[in-house]
Design an enzyme around this catalytic site. Structure first.
Site: not given
Ligand code: UDP
Length: 333
Positions: A119, A143
């Site tokens: 990501t 995350y």
């Protein structure tokens, strides 16, 4: 083609698109998914489905040892940034610890190729300029950290063991399969285009814009929205590169230009044909003003040529899928 690929998270949004694309070109696909946020009906009928948690290493190693897989595409994971801030340890467990186990099982089973879903959150706050892969890695949420830790494990494993990898850093993935086979279906959506599509279909009263006092042209945040079909195409090219003996690679996946929240909502209004109700809210904690990819590396090293770089098309596909979900749910009641 004729390879054999294990797709983790293949009942989820991006994983199910990847499973379809692999099958479309004649590969054997096995999906492993615990169906916590994914759906069995999103798994292509031609794929084998193993309903299991990737944290179940006993099941996983039995599958990998007996499966004659030559590659793993690893999509399974938790993806909601604010949730990761509230419950970091479950993110480290689900994303980092389970990925460690998966990589270990892959190495032990002698699986040579590994493609990992990472990501842009590994970069943290970036400026208005497109961000390249050599930018500093300073994730600002558990995350992002949980994904970066997996990138590091893969890189270290590849130095010590005969496994090569592709790490693909996604910017804002949106849209749905143009053939209408799958799309974003998880409940409790938080992503802008999905939420807007739900609002356009009457599933929500409207949408809140999280802040309009950012240092951008119209004050709302700018993101690089990439069609899931182009994203998945880059995964297949990565797999080809690894199979041809190419080196491991870390690459951004975005188009290199961004749209503001207002521009996205204007596009949704235009495509849907009637405006969704907007309200102005405060900034969402942790949002950076602008995050845009520099995708040169994917273009050069993978010869990736996006075919859906068009916000209107992305929104059309997202809306078509949302309407499909709506009629599907009506039929089920
Ligand atoms: N956003 C918004 N309202 C929403 C959902 C998102 O204004 O209901 C904004 C959010 O603040 C961000 C952009 O849309 O600036 C993209 O957010 P999303 O959650 O889709 O992706 P992120 O960039 O956070 O991964």
């Amino acid at each position: 083609m004729g390879g054999r690929v294990l797709v983790t998270g293949g009942a989820g949004y991006i994983g199910s698109h990847a499973a379809n694309a692999l099958i479309d070109r004649g590969e054997d696909v096995t999906v492993i998914d615990r169906l916590s946020t994914g759906f069995e009906w999103l798994v292509p009928p031609a794929a084998d489905l193993v309903v299991a948690d990737i944290g179940d290493t006993e099941k996983l190693s039995a599958l990998l040892n007996g499966g004659r897989f030559d590659a793993i595409m690893h999509f399974a994971g938790s993806i909601v940034v604010p949730e990761s801030v509230a419950d970091p340890l479950s993110y480290y467990e689900n994303n980092t610890v389970k990925s460690r186990g998966l990589i270990e099982c892959a190495v032990r089973a002698g699986i040579p190729h590994f493609v990992f879903s990472s990501t842009a959150a590994v970069y943290g706050s970036v400026g208005a300029e497109p961000v390249a892969e050599d930018a500093p890695l300073r994730p600002e949420s558990p995350y992002g950290s949980s994904k970066l830790m997996t990138e590091i494990m893969l890189a270290d494993a590849a130095k010590a063991d005969p496994i090569r990898y592709g790490v693909l850093r996604y910017f804002n993935v949106a849209g749905a399969d143009p053939k209408g086979r799958t799309g974003q279906s998880a409940k409790g959506a938080t992503h802008l285009i999905k939420v807007a599509a739900e609002a356009a279909c009457g599933k929500r009263d409207g949408i809140e814009i999280f802040g309009d006092d950012y240092p951008t042209a119209d004050g709302t945040c700018v993101r690089d929205y990439i069609h899931v079909t182009d994203l998945v195409a880059a995964h297949l090219l990565t797999l080809d590169r690894l199979r041809e003996g190419g080196e491991s690679l870390t690459a951004n996946l975005g188009y290199g230009h961004g749209f503001s929240v207002r521009e996205v909502l204007d596009t949704v209004d235009r495509v849907a044909g009637n405006p969704i109700q907007r309200s102005m809210g405060p900034r969402r904690p942790g949002d950076a003003a602008s995050i845009v990819a520099d995708p040169s590396k994917a273009r050069q090293e993978l010869n990736w040529q996006p075919a859906h770089d068009d916000l209107t098309g992305i929104v059309e596909d997202a809306l078509r899928w949302e309407r499909h979900l709506q009629s599907r749910n009506r039929d089920e009641v």
